[in-house]
Design an enzyme around this catalytic site. Structure first.
Site, PDB file in Angstrom:
ATOM      1  N   CYS A   1     -18.384 -42.403  -8.192  1.00 29.23           N
ATOM      2  CA  CYS A   1     -18.441 -43.867  -8.318  1.00 29.23           C
ATOM      3  C   CYS A   1     -17.074 -44.418  -8.752  1.00 29.23           C
ATOM      4  O   CYS A   1     -16.629 -44.171  -9.864  1.00 29.23           O
ATOM      5  CB  CYS A   1     -19.532 -44.216  -9.338  1.00 29.23           C
ATOM      6  SG  CYS A   1     -19.497 -45.904  -9.937  1.00 29.23           S
TER       7      CYS A   1
ATOM      8  N   CYS B   1     -17.111 -46.648 -11.821  1.00 23.94           N
ATOM      9  CA  CYS B   1     -17.353 -45.817 -13.006  1.00 23.94           C
ATOM     10  C   CYS B   1     -16.045 -45.198 -13.489  1.00 23.94           C
ATOM     11  O   CYS B   1     -15.780 -45.147 -14.696  1.00 23.94           O
ATOM     12  CB  CYS B   1     -18.352 -44.697 -12.697  1.00 23.94           C
ATOM     13  SG  CYS B   1     -19.972 -45.267 -12.188  1.00 23.94           S
TER      14      CYS B   1
END
Length: 102
Positions: free
Chosen positions: A31, A34
Site C-alpha cells: 500500500c 501506508c
C-alpha cells in the site's frame, strides 16, 4: 517507544487491557499511502513517552483483526481507549490531525 506489532495473539493484552490509549495503524506492505504514513506513525510512537501506545496491524497477516474493525480501506487509523474505539480515520493524515485523534 517504538511501534508494537499487534497480532490476534497479543491484541487482548496490548490493546483491550491497555491502561493508556492505543493508536492502531492498519496497513499493508503493498500500500503506497501506508508507506507514506509509516514514518509519521514511527515519529508519533517515538514521542508517545508512555502517554499512549502505537501499534501496527498488517491486514494481510491479521485478517481477523482487520475484519473485527471492519477495515475496508487502508491505511486506517483507530484509537482504542478502555477497550472501546473512540476515533478512527481512513487515508493519510498530517501528524497534527493524528495526534488530535488521540
Amino acid at each position: 517507544m517504538s511501534e508494537l506489532t499487534i497480532t490476534k495473539e497479543n491484541f487482548e493484552a496490548e490493546v483491550m487491557q491497555s491502561k493508556v490509549p492505543v493508536l492502531i495503524d492498519f496497513w499493508a506492505s503493498w500500500c503506497g499511502p501506508c508507506r507514506m504514513l509509516s514514518p509519521v506513525i514511527s515519529e508519533i510512537a517515538e514521542e508517545s513517552e508512555g502517554k499512549f501506545k502505537v501499534g501496527k496491524v498488517n491486514v494481510d497477516e491479521q485478517e481477523e483483526l482487520a475484519a473485527q474493525f471492519r477495515v475496508s480501506s487502508i491505511p486506517t487509523l483507530v484509537v482504542v481507549k478502555d477497550g472501546k474505539v473512540t476515533n478512527s480515520s481512513v487515508g493519510v493524515r498530517p501528524k497534527a490531525q493524528i495526534l488530535a485523534m488521540i
